[in-house]
Design a protein around this motif. Structure first.
Motif, PDB file in Angstrom:
ATOM      1  N   ALA A  47       0.836  -1.209   0.000  1.00  7.60           N
ATOM      2  CA  ALA A  47       0.000   0.000   0.000  1.00  7.60           C
ATOM      3  C   ALA A  47       0.869   1.257   0.000  1.00  7.60           C
ATOM      4  N   LEU A  48       1.972   1.226   0.738  1.00 10.82           N
ATOM      5  CA  LEU A  48       2.897   2.361   0.764  1.00 10.82           C
ATOM      6  C   LEU A  48       3.472   2.610  -0.626  1.00 10.82           C
ATOM      7  N   ARG A  49       3.857   1.533  -1.299  1.00 13.14           N
ATOM      8  CA  ARG A  49       4.445   1.687  -2.634  1.00 13.14           C
ATOM      9  C   ARG A  49       3.415   2.243  -3.610  1.00 13.14           C
ATOM     10  N   ALA A  50       2.188   1.754  -3.538  1.00 15.42           N
ATOM     11  CA  ALA A  50       1.140   2.257  -4.428  1.00 15.42           C
ATOM     12  C   ALA A  50       0.911   3.753  -4.194  1.00 15.42           C
ATOM     13  N   PHE A  51       0.895   4.151  -2.929  1.00 13.89           N
ATOM     14  CA  PHE A  51       0.708   5.563  -2.598  1.00 13.89           C
ATOM     15  C   PHE A  51       1.909   6.376  -3.102  1.00 13.89           C
ATOM     16  N   ALA A  52       3.096   5.839  -2.937  1.00 16.30           N
ATOM     17  CA  ALA A  52       4.311   6.532  -3.378  1.00 16.30           C
ATOM     18  C   ALA A  52       4.318   6.700  -4.895  1.00 16.30           C
ATOM     19  N   VAL A  53       3.890   5.677  -5.628  1.00 11.66           N
ATOM     20  CA  VAL A  53       3.829   5.771  -7.089  1.00 11.66           C
ATOM     21  C   VAL A  53       2.832   6.857  -7.486  1.00 11.66           C
ATOM     22  N   SER A  54       1.702   6.924  -6.776  1.00 12.30           N
ATOM     23  CA  SER A  54       0.708   7.942  -7.113  1.00 12.30           C
ATOM     24  C   SER A  54       1.238   9.347  -6.838  1.00 12.30           C
ATOM     25  N   LEU A  55       2.103   9.501  -5.858  1.00 16.92           N
ATOM     26  CA  LEU A  55       2.679  10.811  -5.569  1.00 16.92           C
ATOM     27  C   LEU A  55       3.850  11.137  -6.494  1.00 16.92           C
ATOM     28  N   ALA A  56       4.788  10.198  -6.605  1.00 20.40           N
ATOM     29  CA  ALA A  56       6.030  10.458  -7.338  1.00 20.40           C
ATOM     30  C   ALA A  56       5.865  10.326  -8.846  1.00 20.40           C
ATOM     31  N   GLY A  57       4.942   9.462  -9.278  1.00 15.62           N
ATOM     32  CA  GLY A  57       4.699   9.297 -10.706  1.00 15.62           C
ATOM     33  C   GLY A  57       5.655   8.356 -11.416  1.00 15.62           C
ATOM     34  N   GLN A  58       6.739   7.978 -10.775  1.00 18.44           N
ATOM     35  CA  GLN A  58       7.718   7.098 -11.399  1.00 18.44           C
ATOM     36  C   GLN A  58       8.082   5.994 -10.406  1.00 18.44           C
ATOM     37  N   PRO A  59       8.075   4.740 -10.859  1.00 22.14           N
ATOM     38  CA  PRO A  59       8.342   3.626  -9.936  1.00 22.14           C
ATOM     39  C   PRO A  59       9.687   3.713  -9.216  1.00 22.14           C
ATOM     40  N   ASP A  60      10.743   4.149  -9.912  1.00 19.34           N
ATOM     41  CA  ASP A  60      12.051   4.200  -9.251  1.00 19.34           C
ATOM     42  C   ASP A  60      12.083   5.273  -8.163  1.00 19.34           C
ATOM     43  N   LYS A  61      11.458   6.413  -8.411  1.00 25.12           N
ATOM     44  CA  LYS A  61      11.390   7.456  -7.391  1.00 25.12           C
ATOM     45  C   LYS A  61      10.480   7.032  -6.247  1.00 25.12           C
ATOM     46  N   ALA A  62       9.421   6.296  -6.589  1.00 29.23           N
ATOM     47  CA  ALA A  62       8.505   5.790  -5.556  1.00 29.23           C
ATOM     48  C   ALA A  62       9.224   4.799  -4.648  1.00 29.23           C
ATOM     49  N   ASP A  63      10.047   3.936  -5.233  1.00 32.20           N
ATOM     50  CA  ASP A  63      10.803   2.978  -4.416  1.00 32.20           C
ATOM     51  C   ASP A  63      11.758   3.688  -3.463  1.00 32.20           C
ATOM     52  N   ASP A  64      12.413   4.735  -3.959  1.00 33.65           N
ATOM     53  CA  ASP A  64      13.301   5.520  -3.091  1.00 33.65           C
ATOM     54  C   ASP A  64      12.512   6.176  -1.965  1.00 33.65           C
ATOM     55  N   LEU A  65      11.334   6.679  -2.292  1.00 34.13           N
ATOM     56  CA  LEU A  65      10.480   7.332  -1.301  1.00 34.13           C
ATOM     57  C   LEU A  65      10.029   6.337  -0.233  1.00 34.13           C
ATOM     58  N   VAL A  66       9.661   5.133  -0.649  1.00 36.73           N
ATOM     59  CA  VAL A  66       9.257   4.096   0.308  1.00 36.73           C
ATOM     60  C   VAL A  66      10.442   3.725   1.196  1.00 36.73           C
ATOM     61  N   GLN A  67      11.602   3.580   0.598  1.00 31.90           N
ATOM     62  CA  GLN A  67      12.798   3.242   1.386  1.00 31.90           C
ATOM     63  C   GLN A  67      13.094   4.325   2.419  1.00 31.90           C
ATOM     64  N   ASP A  68      13.018   5.585   2.009  1.00 35.49           N
ATOM     65  CA  ASP A  68      13.240   6.685   2.955  1.00 35.49           C
ATOM     66  C   ASP A  68      12.203   6.661   4.068  1.00 35.49           C
ATOM     67  N   THR A  69      10.977   6.355   3.703  1.00 30.48           N
ATOM     68  CA  THR A  69       9.887   6.291   4.695  1.00 30.48           C
ATOM     69  C   THR A  69      10.133   5.182   5.702  1.00 30.48           C
ATOM     70  N   ILE A  70      10.515   4.009   5.217  1.00 30.25           N
ATOM     71  CA  ILE A  70      10.765   2.869   6.104  1.00 30.25           C
ATOM     72  C   ILE A  70      11.939   3.177   7.039  1.00 30.25           C
ATOM     73  N   MET A  71      12.962   3.808   6.511  1.00 29.92           N
ATOM     74  CA  MET A  71      14.110   4.158   7.349  1.00 29.92           C
ATOM     75  C   MET A  71      13.711   5.147   8.446  1.00 29.92           C
ATOM     76  N   LYS A  72      12.927   6.155   8.081  1.00 32.81           N
ATOM     77  CA  LYS A  72      12.475   7.124   9.082  1.00 32.81           C
ATOM     78  C   LYS A  72      11.560   6.459  10.099  1.00 32.81           C
TER      79      LYS A  72
END
Length: 184
Positions: free
Chosen positions: A20-45
């Motif tokens: 669900a986090l990745r799906a939300f990140a893709v909807s925000l970032a628009g690109q799967p690679d940027k969404a993956d980075d965003l999810v990784q940053d989120t999980i780390m935080k």
């Protein structure tokens, strides 16, 4: 030993929320690679702040908040810069007038304010906040069917208030669409 179990529970819940986090990140970032980075940053935080999470509360909402905040923080840092040393992108740049979007948003806000409180709350939770019907029902303290009914009635009423009859009622008018869609 309870600390180890709590840490394992937190990890398990966090991992379950990843799709669900990745799906939300893709909807925000628009690109799967940027969404993956965003999810990784989120999980780390989230992992770094796991002590502030209260077990038994909605971890999905907590993680979505972290992800959303991280996305907007990154957007502010990045600004609106584009590498265009040759001016190629600048020459092809065409946008719809901003005032139309502002006016549409103003109309939407006015229409939203005319909805009954329960319908407005339901459509914001589902449509804007990204909660599932089950989560929205829990938040509102009512049955899932009640939330679905409120959202349906709110959508119909918004269409009436905004005079929306089909897909062509969204976006730019035909003339400005032709201008921005032309190729150089």
């Amino acid at each position: 030993m309870p600390m180890v179990e709590e840490k394992d529970d937190f990890k398990r819940l966090m991992l379950a929320a990843l799709p669900a986090l990745r799906a939300f990140a893709v909807s925000l970032a628009g690109q799967p690679d940027k969404a993956d980075d965003l999810v990784q940053d989120t999980i780390m935080k989230a992992w770094g702040k796991r002590d502030s999470f209260i077990m038994g509360t909605n971890i999905k909402a907590w993680l979505f908040t972290i992800l959303r905040n991280e996305f907007y923080s990154q957007m502010r840092k990045r600004g609106r810069e584009v590498q265009d040393t040759e001016g190629y992108h600048t020459q092809r740049l065409a946008v719809h007038p901003a005032q139309y979007g502002s006016l549409d948003l103003q109309d939407f806000r006015h229409a939203l304010s005319q909805l009954p409180d329960d319908q407005r709350e339901a459509i914001i939770l589902i449509g804007a906040s990204g909660f599932s019907y089950e989560e929205a029902a829990e938040i509102c303290g009512c049955a899932i069917g009640t939330i679905k009914s409120r959202v349906s009635r709110a959508r119909v009423r918004l269409q009436e208030l905004l005079n929306v009859t089909g897909n062509y009622d969204y976006g730019p008018d035909n003339m400005s669409a032709q201008v921005t869609m032309r190729s150089f």
